[in-house]
Design a protein around this motif. Sequence first.
Motif: not given
Length: 304
Positions: A58-64, A190-207
């Motif tokens: 998630g971080v590798l996608i969200v940070v960029p 309004g939701l692209d694949d990069l944002a969905a993957t990165g933010l979704g995985f970040t939430i998954g990690a937080a859980l």
Amino acid sequence: MLVSEHPVAAARRSTTGLWLLVSAGVLWGTGGPSGSLLALETGLSPLAVAAYRLAIGGVLIVVPLVLSRRPLPRGRRAWTRITVLGMLAAAFQACFFAAVSLTTVSLATLLTIGASPVLVLSAEWITGRRRISRPVVSTVALAVTGLALLVGASSSDRTTSGVLAGAALALLSAGGFATMTFVSARPVPGLDDLAATGLGFTIGAALLAPLAAGTSGMSFTPGWASIGLLLLLGTAPTAVAYTLYFRGLRTTPAGTAALMALLEPLVGTVLAAWILDDRLSPTGLIGAGLLTTALLLHARHSHP
């Protein structure tokens, strides 16, 4: 006035989507072995490995995305989809690595990804999204036969109760992956694949992180090997593979996408036999051949 897409352009987009799914399946095949090697190197539990995988991916996608100043998704539908993806990813990854710890990489991967096409195709048929033809049924049957031969050929010194528990967790993981595929087949405006993957995985990690920290802990002694395995696990089979998979779903039916994901057990079994010494008999090789044939036939039928 609406203008329909040219058939040639539509065919090219569909073919591109298929190749994205093929690439994702190949990259996924590195996930099981690299996750197992990480656990052996660090002593981390399956939950901790899953949490680290989602966090790094998630971080590798969200940070960029943040550094490029791209706007965050807006709207209730977009964030609902992101949250659902995060929850499904957490459940899917946790069950998968727990299954690996109780059985073998080959068996856990085969059961998890092997059951997914059946679940997705059944959901498509029940909801009326897709008419299941005889060629599709035949292809799935051939693929399942190949999987059965591979599973039967996968050796393990684990106890019967452990194997059964691992198999149950693998099937739960399959349910999570199938649901994630079925849900993601319909894009949200309004939701692209990069944002969905990165933010979704970040939430998954937080859980997953608090659960892993409270049960087995997430600390380990860092070294070149462990850091390298962490980056490998978070990059190729996670950030890159899932982004390619979700993007491929835009132009390819969910059932076909789940079937192409069967490349993961093929690659995972080969890597497990090479790296982790999971032996594969001639029967397993026959199963791999049948599975490969099924995927080629389905790709040809879907893209004549």
